[in-house]
Scaffold this motif. Structure first.
Motif, PDB file in Angstrom:
ATOM      1  N   TYR A 140      42.745  20.999 -50.661  1.00 19.22           N
ATOM      2  CA  TYR A 140      42.634  19.840 -49.782  1.00 19.22           C
ATOM      3  C   TYR A 140      41.375  19.926 -48.918  1.00 19.22           C
ATOM      4  N   ASP A 141      41.044  21.113 -48.436  1.00 17.57           N
ATOM      5  CA  ASP A 141      39.824  21.281 -47.636  1.00 17.57           C
ATOM      6  C   ASP A 141      38.597  20.925 -48.454  1.00 17.57           C
ATOM      7  N   ASN A 142      38.576  21.321 -49.738  1.00 14.57           N
ATOM      8  CA  ASN A 142      37.442  20.991 -50.599  1.00 14.57           C
ATOM      9  C   ASN A 142      37.375  19.487 -50.862  1.00 14.57           C
ATOM     10  N   TYR A 143      38.527  18.873 -51.020  1.00 13.89           N
ATOM     11  CA  TYR A 143      38.619  17.412 -51.188  1.00 13.89           C
ATOM     12  C   TYR A 143      37.960  16.701 -50.011  1.00 13.89           C
ATOM     13  N   ARG A 144      38.292  17.125 -48.789  1.00 13.82           N
ATOM     14  CA  ARG A 144      37.717  16.514 -47.587  1.00 13.82           C
ATOM     15  C   ARG A 144      36.212  16.790 -47.498  1.00 13.82           C
ATOM     16  N   LYS A 145      35.827  18.008 -47.842  1.00 10.98           N
ATOM     17  CA  LYS A 145      34.411  18.374 -47.796  1.00 10.98           C
ATOM     18  C   LYS A 145      33.594  17.514 -48.753  1.00 10.98           C
ATOM     19  N   LEU A 146      34.088  17.335 -49.972  1.00 12.22           N
ATOM     20  CA  LEU A 146      33.369  16.543 -50.964  1.00 12.22           C
ATOM     21  C   LEU A 146      33.374  15.062 -50.602  1.00 12.22           C
ATOM     22  N   GLN A 147      34.434  14.584 -49.947  1.00 15.96           N
ATOM     23  CA  GLN A 147      34.463  13.213 -49.442  1.00 15.96           C
ATOM     24  C   GLN A 147      33.324  12.987 -48.456  1.00 15.96           C
ATOM     25  N   ARG A 148      33.167  13.930 -47.521  1.00 14.98           N
ATOM     26  CA  ARG A 148      32.106  13.816 -46.516  1.00 14.98           C
ATOM     27  C   ARG A 148      30.729  13.869 -47.164  1.00 14.98           C
ATOM     28  N   GLU A 149      30.581  14.729 -48.181  1.00 15.14           N
ATOM     29  CA  GLU A 149      29.303  14.842 -48.876  1.00 15.14           C
ATOM     30  C   GLU A 149      28.930  13.534 -49.566  1.00 15.14           C
ATOM     31  N   LEU A 150      29.919  12.900 -50.207  1.00 13.92           N
ATOM     32  CA  LEU A 150      29.662  11.623 -50.885  1.00 13.92           C
ATOM     33  C   LEU A 150      29.324  10.520 -49.896  1.00 13.92           C
ATOM     34  N   ALA A 151      30.010  10.504 -48.755  1.00 13.41           N
ATOM     35  CA  ALA A 151      29.738   9.487 -47.737  1.00 13.41           C
ATOM     36  C   ALA A 151      28.324   9.650 -47.187  1.00 13.41           C
TER      37      ALA A 151
END
Length: 363
Positions: free
Chosen positions: A322-333
């Motif tokens: 889940y932490d990686n999911y959030r991290k990659l979300q922020r990277e894409l944004a």
């Protein structure tokens, strides 16, 4: 050799390189104008090696194609089918256009520049190669999966160096938990074990791209599948199992059994690029769980009835995933914001070039 026989021979040569009815339809208008077609097997500083009915040719793009290009994606990449004017006597060709791609594996170029780097095109299957040694990394695997799903090719996970793994079943279970529905194959290229599992993906005309970090065994895998030493192999560094960059460029190989394979340099820094579909495909379990939250705009922080926090609490959702999911979300944004600015600048530059072209014609 009469005309029909010659045409059948040419068709057979192209089919071995992955040619099909869809590419034929796109090429038809160019064929009527007398052009030929070839597939890019190697790219080096805007010089391209092109495989064609005339053998291998060195190709350069026309000034017109270069002028009209608005970005990297408008130039040929390894795997592309290109429209050419061949000069067989010189073993050269002029590249006039690219045929539409059926798949495209891209990443953002390293550094702060917002630019696409095309790794491979017209790929049927992506082998995501991960070594079963100390460099085994689920979070990096998720990143590769995102871009594989986004490419339009089918992802397949290949766990290499099985002879170095003490708990194979546990590793396979970990991978299957983050790669739902993705085929997982375990191989040891050095021991030549498990390679027969990869044969169905390597039929005649089928293109496979190998992706993974340095030292995971991509070059060894190609050498074993081809039966010859096609790629140089380096030992991994002592202490951390990280490999040296043996492969320094992308190249398409024709394997003895008829399949095609694209080897790529190891990519430890794999920055995302255009990953909407790929993101959903990789993290479908998390996004499905989020739909069970009481509130549709749940931020998964302190809201009551949050399915995500409940999943983290009872262990059905892994915290690091889940932490990686959030991290990659922020990277894409962050990438989307930078890309918007870059697109505006590119559009301005495009119209500037068009205006200058019109002015020169009037002189």
């Amino acid at each position: 050799m009469n005309q029909p026989q010659q045409e059948n021979k040419v068709e057979r040569i192209l089919q071995k390189m992955g040619w099909n009815a869809a590419f034929e339809a796109h090429f038809s208008p160019y064929a009527e104008q007398g052009y030929s077609v070839g597939r890019v097997t190697l790219e080096h500083k805007r010089i391209y090696r092109v495989s064609s009915e005339y053998g291998e040719l060195l190709g350069e793009v026309t000034g017109k194609l270069r002028f009209e290009a608005t970005g990297r994606e408008d130039y040929p990449a390894v795997g592309d089918w290109v429209v050419i004017s061949p000069r067989p006597d010189e073993q050269k060709a002029t590249i006039h256009a690219l045929l539409p791609r059926k798949s495209k594996f891209s990443r953002k170029v390293a550094g702060n520049t917002v630019e696409e780097q095309i790794v491979a095109t017209n790929v049927d299957t992506v082998f995501l190669v991960n070594a079963l040694n100390h460099d085994f990394n689920l979070r990096r695997m998720e990143r590769y999966l995102i871009l594989a799903w986004e490419s339009g090719a089918a992802p397949v996970i290949v766990l290499s160096k099985a002879d170095l793994c003490d708990d194979l079943e546990a590793r396979i279970a970990e991978v299957e938990s983050i790669a739902i529905g993705v085929p997982v194959h375990v191989v040891s290229a050095e021991q030549e074990e498990g390679l027969d599992q990869l044969a169905p993906y390597l039929g005649e005309g089928q293109t496979v791209a190998l992706l993974g970090s340095s030292g995971v065994g991509k070059s060894t895998l190609i050498n074993k599948l081809s039966g010859v030493e096609m790629q140089r192999v380096s030992e991994v560094r002592a202490g951390d199992d990280r490999g040296r960059h043996t492969t320094t460029h992308r190249e398409l190989f024709l394997l003895p059994r008829g399949g095609l394979m694209i080897d790529t340099p190891g990519m430890r820094e794999l920055q995302l690029w255009e990953a909407d579909e790929g993101f959903r495909g990789t993290f479908d379990d998390i996004e499905t769980l989020a739909k069970s939250c009481r509130f549709s705009d749940c931020q998964h922080l302190r809201e009551p009835g949050c399915a995500i926090r409940a999943g983290l609490a009872d262990g059905t959702l892994d915290q690091s995933r889940y932490d990686n999911y959030r991290k990659l979300q922020r990277e894409l944004a962050h990438l989307a914001r930078k890309e918007d600015a870059a697109l505006r600048a590119a559009e301005k530059d495009k119209w500037k070039k068009i205006t200058m072209g019109h002015r020169q014609k009037k002189k």
